[in-house]
Design an enzyme around this catalytic site. Structure first.
Site, mmCIF file in Angstrom:
data_model
loop_
_atom_site.group_PDB
_atom_site.id
_atom_site.type_symbol
_atom_site.label_atom_id
_atom_site.label_comp_id
_atom_site.label_asym_id
_atom_site.label_seq_id
_atom_site.Cartn_x
_atom_site.Cartn_y
_atom_site.Cartn_z
ATOM 1 N N PHE A 95 12.082 -11.224 0.806
ATOM 2 C CA PHE A 95 11.396 -11.729 -0.427
ATOM 3 C C PHE A 95 11.267 -11.164 -1.524
ATOM 4 O O PHE A 95 11.587 -11.224 -2.850
ATOM 5 C CB PHE A 95 10.269 -12.446 -0.068
ATOM 6 C CG PHE A 95 9.226 -12.995 -1.255
ATOM 7 C CD1 PHE A 95 9.273 -14.162 -1.438
ATOM 8 C CD2 PHE A 95 8.131 -12.100 -1.816
ATOM 9 C CE1 PHE A 95 8.734 -14.548 -2.593
ATOM 10 C CE2 PHE A 95 7.662 -12.545 -3.014
ATOM 11 C CZ PHE A 95 7.588 -13.829 -3.317
ATOM 12 N N ASP A 96 10.763 -9.514 -1.206
ATOM 13 C CA ASP A 96 10.526 -8.678 -2.290
ATOM 14 C C ASP A 96 11.804 -8.398 -3.109
ATOM 15 O O ASP A 96 12.149 -8.137 -4.252
ATOM 16 C CB ASP A 96 10.339 -7.328 -1.707
ATOM 17 C CG ASP A 96 8.790 -7.435 -1.065
ATOM 18 O OD1 ASP A 96 8.741 -8.497 -0.264
ATOM 19 O OD2 ASP A 96 7.833 -7.032 -1.504
ATOM 20 N N THR A 97 12.974 -8.098 -2.118
ATOM 21 C CA THR A 97 14.507 -7.828 -2.752
ATOM 22 C C THR A 97 14.783 -8.795 -3.334
ATOM 23 O O THR A 97 15.466 -8.571 -4.537
ATOM 24 C CB THR A 97 15.317 -7.373 -1.691
ATOM 25 O OG1 THR A 97 14.702 -6.422 -0.636
ATOM 26 C CG2 THR A 97 16.621 -6.823 -2.171
ATOM 27 N N TYR A 113 -0.077 -7.744 -4.777
ATOM 28 C CA TYR A 113 -0.134 -7.806 -3.486
ATOM 29 C C TYR A 113 0.032 -6.340 -2.813
ATOM 30 O O TYR A 113 0.636 -5.355 -3.606
ATOM 31 C CB TYR A 113 0.860 -8.778 -2.738
ATOM 32 C CG TYR A 113 2.174 -8.222 -2.183
ATOM 33 C CD1 TYR A 113 2.223 -7.367 -0.811
ATOM 34 C CD2 TYR A 113 3.432 -8.141 -3.091
ATOM 35 C CE1 TYR A 113 3.388 -6.875 -0.541
ATOM 36 C CE2 TYR A 113 4.603 -7.421 -2.396
ATOM 37 C CZ TYR A 113 4.502 -6.866 -1.112
ATOM 38 O OH TYR A 113 5.580 -6.341 -0.678
#
Length: 405
Positions: free
Chosen positions: A198-200, A106
């Site tokens: 979300f990424d972390t 993404y």
């Protein structure tokens, strides 16, 4: 759940998309078409495999859905999906979960990251070298243009992650990431946050499971029109860090199904006994040396307890990795806590043997004392193996689950 299989390179001859690049958007009518067309042209010119671009529209209220639908109709490699609720994490979770491409990526719609880093980002996943790849603005070789406020916030956030969660990756929030689909299928159900954290969360869980994270230095230019609410995002991130920290402290992150098969000997009883025996032999030698060094100053009981404690900590860590094949730091504290309880059993056995010797033979020679302790330690070692296998690192039958963490 079985372990992940060994990583293997993807075939050079592919008809279906190898890479699915998701572009999550919310009310991006101004930038969407220009960015998607630029991304599409770049992939057609530089990417040697079939690809797909998926626009993930999370509840836009402007012309974004109409533009996304038109791009999907005009560009054969473009698709779009519509979500009824906002959230970048929710959009990525939905788009990645529904994709069949072996590599999922993404990037942010503003294309702040230079697209020349896209092929270096996904190449380690295609080759089978890594499980996840992230762009980093904080590594040597990165070139970043942004204001001092965002620079300070970014560095403070990543420093906070390193100090509180002991992470090894350098840039959690750069909107430029990729993951192998076999990893995503098991990792995504564990990620709870639907927003910016979300990424972390994804990276912390992956790292604790021992997955390989590849970092790519990127050229990055800040979008001056960014509409991210920095204060609200920062507060949400702090709540996310606290939640993950509690899960790590309790040992409740379910990372067992994320471990890669390593090609090591099978974890049956015979193989475990051989590896445990090797670790035990080294531990016993270390114990004897420590006891001999500590005995003159600390006395027999204190020297025995301290030597056994130090060897028990090292022994648990070595058996966790070598005998029972556990990788990553997930559950390590809980394993050490249980290992210390097993140590207390060994301490009672060896201390009891030492006390019995001094009661029966008060003037026993130092060599006799050491010999009794070695024999007691060997008995404690056998008991330790049984407790480690059955309680500290319980192994479920294949087909019903993998080694518990």
């Amino acid at each position: 759940m079985d372990q992940l299989p060994l990583r293997t390179p993807l075939s050079a001859h592919q008809r279906e998309p190898v890479l699915d690049v998701v572009v999550p958007v919310f009310n991006e009518q101004r930038d969407l078409e220009r960015s998607v067309r630029r991304l599409h042209a770049h992939l057609r010119e530089t990417f040697p495999y079939p690809f797909r671009i998926t626009v993930a529209d999370n509840a836009s209220t402007d012309a974004t859905p109409r533009i996304a639908a038109r791009l999907a109709a005009e560009l054969p490699e473009a698709e779009w999906l519509r979500l009824a609720e906002k959230g970048r994490g929710r959009a990525l979770h939905t788009a990645w979960s529904g994709s069949r491409a072996p590599v999922l990526a993404y990037l942010d719609v503003d294309l702040s990251t230079d697209l020349t880093a896209l092929l270096p980002l996904v190449a380690p996943l295609i080759s089978g070298h890594s499980d996840i790849a992230i762009g980093t603005r904080l590594a040597r070789g990165s070139r970043v243009v942004r204001g001092p406020k965002r620079e300070v916030i970014s560095r403070c956030y990543n420093a906070l992650l390193r100090s509180t969660l002991a992470v090894g990756f350098t840039d959690a929030q750069c909107g430029f990431k990729a993951v192998r689909r076999d990893v995503a299928e098991r990792l995504l159900p564990l990620v709870k946050d639907p927003e910016w954290f979300f990424d972390t969360e994804l990276l912390v869980i992956a790292e604790r499971a021992g997955l390989r994270i590849h970092e790519v230095p990127v050229d990055w230019v800040d979008d001056p029109d960014s509409r991210v609410d920095i204060l609200a995002t920062a507060l949400a991130d702090l709540r996310g860090i606290a939640r993950i920290g509690r899960d790590l402290a309790r040992g409740t992150l379910p990372t067992a199904g994320l471990r890669r098969s390593t090609g090591e000997p099978p974890s049956g009883l015979t193989g475990q006994l051989l590896r445990f025996g090797a670790v035990g032999a080294v531990s016993t030698l270390g114990y004897v040396l420590l006891y001999a060094l500590l005995r003159p100053a600390a006395g027999p009981q204190a020297a025995n307890a301290l030597a056994l404690l130090l060897c028990a900590l090292a022994n648990t860590a070595a058996n966790r990795r070598l005998t029972f094949g556990l990788r990553g730091r997930g559950g390590a504290l809980r394993h050490q806590a249980k290992g210390l309880l097993v140590f207390m059993v060994g301490l009672a056995l060896t201390s009891g043997s030492l006390a019995a010797l001094h009661h029966l033979a008060p003037g026993a020679a130092r060599a006799t004392e050491v010999g009794v302790l070695v024999a007691a330690n060997l008995a404690a070692t056998l008991l330790r193996f049984l407790l480690l296998r059955a309680w500290v690192f319980p192994t479920r039958r294949r087909g019903t689950g993998s080694t518990a963490v």
